[in-house]
Design an enzyme around this catalytic site. Sequence first.
Site, PDB file in Angstrom:
ATOM      1  N   GLU A  88       8.537 -62.503  15.378  1.00  0.00           N
ATOM      2  CA  GLU A  88       9.669 -62.794  14.487  1.00  0.00           C
ATOM      3  C   GLU A  88       9.178 -63.176  13.083  1.00  0.00           C
ATOM      4  O   GLU A  88       9.800 -62.815  12.085  1.00  0.00           O
ATOM      5  CB  GLU A  88      10.517 -63.943  15.062  1.00  0.00           C
ATOM      6  N   THR A 112      17.407 -59.909   8.053  1.00  0.00           N
ATOM      7  CA  THR A 112      17.394 -61.336   8.402  1.00  0.00           C
ATOM      8  C   THR A 112      16.737 -62.191   7.316  1.00  0.00           C
ATOM      9  O   THR A 112      17.257 -63.254   6.961  1.00  0.00           O
ATOM     10  CB  THR A 112      16.655 -61.532   9.752  1.00  0.00           C
TER      11      THR A 112
HETATM   12  N1  HSE Z   1      18.704 -67.866  13.799  1.00  0.00           N
HETATM   13  C1  HSE Z   1      18.332 -66.648  13.121  1.00  0.00           C
HETATM   14  C2  HSE Z   1      19.133 -66.548  11.837  1.00  0.00           C
HETATM   15  C3  HSE Z   1      18.616 -65.484  14.017  1.00  0.00           C
HETATM   16  O1  HSE Z   1      20.338 -66.800  11.896  1.00  0.00           O
HETATM   17  O2  HSE Z   1      18.564 -66.234  10.804  1.00  0.00           O
HETATM   18  C4  HSE Z   1      18.291 -64.164  13.413  1.00  0.00           C
HETATM   19  O3  HSE Z   1      18.675 -63.140  14.332  1.00  0.00           O
END
Ligand code: HSE
Length: 308
Positions: free
Chosen positions: A130, A183
């Site tokens: 990630e 993201t």
């Molecule tokens: N918690 C993360 C965000 C998840 O909201 O950026 C990304 O899929």
Amino acid sequence: MKKIKCYAPATVANVVCGYDVLGFAIENPGDEVVVSFNDSNKTVITKIEGDNGKLPLNTEKNVVGHVVNLFLQQIKSDQGVNIELYKKMPLNSGLGSSAASSVGALVAVNELFGNPLTRTELLPIAMEGERLASGNAHADNVAPSLLGGLVLIRSYEPLDVIKLPSEMDLFVVSVHPHVDVPTGEARKIIRQQVPLKKAVEQWGNVAGLVAGFCTNDTALIGRSMKDVIIEPIRSMLIPYFDEMKVTALAHHAIGFGISGSGPSVFALCKKEEEAHTIASALHQLLSERNIICESLVTRINNKGAVIL
Ligand code: HSE
């Protein structure tokens, strides 16, 4: 030659109010990763399908290669591994696409080596995938993809992850509007300071959501699926978000919100029939406004990644 294939499910991170601390796995879609030994002492990505040519074959730039290399370092092996990646979900969609690939690669390679690591030990490695994909090692996609069900990340330092004792058989509607929301970008626009009053509201809702899942109380889950901190900002990146929310709730969704960092949105439903009605209504709403989208109805997945 021994080949191991793993299916790793997509996930809905945040579950509206639990930014970075809650996520659940869904039955489908999910990525498939196939691994086998090679004679080269190197990790090689031999094939990627389903990504429209967008993902790199370079092992250091692709999450599957990166996490397999970290796994090999951790178990102190210089064995070469071939990886085939079959993408079954769109990239940057808010369904935990990179997480499913990392988890699929790790669970498969761990099986190939006779399971030297537990799933809990694989988690920090998957989080590094990630970090590579979005610049941040959040766990709310990788943990549910690995463990299944609804997962709470109580703490990051030290890492403390709890699979909640909930087997709720809920239906999930997921709608993916074709707009680009990476993201990393969706994380940069969030405010870094939160007024205490809003924080109090948010942690009330997070606790309510967890309590609702653990006691099968859908009304409590619905009341708790409110995000007063992140959604007001991020929803601006999603076309017709407010209209979709009104529509989903009018058709008896338990709750509605952004899936992960978006642009996908999701609704939780008690009945399959209601879920299909909501999926069609949202699809129609976006189509009439010239936004291309895909919608699907699935269930919460309680198993997580599995060897096929
Ligand atoms: N918690 C993360 C965000 C998840 O909201 O950026 C990304 O899929």
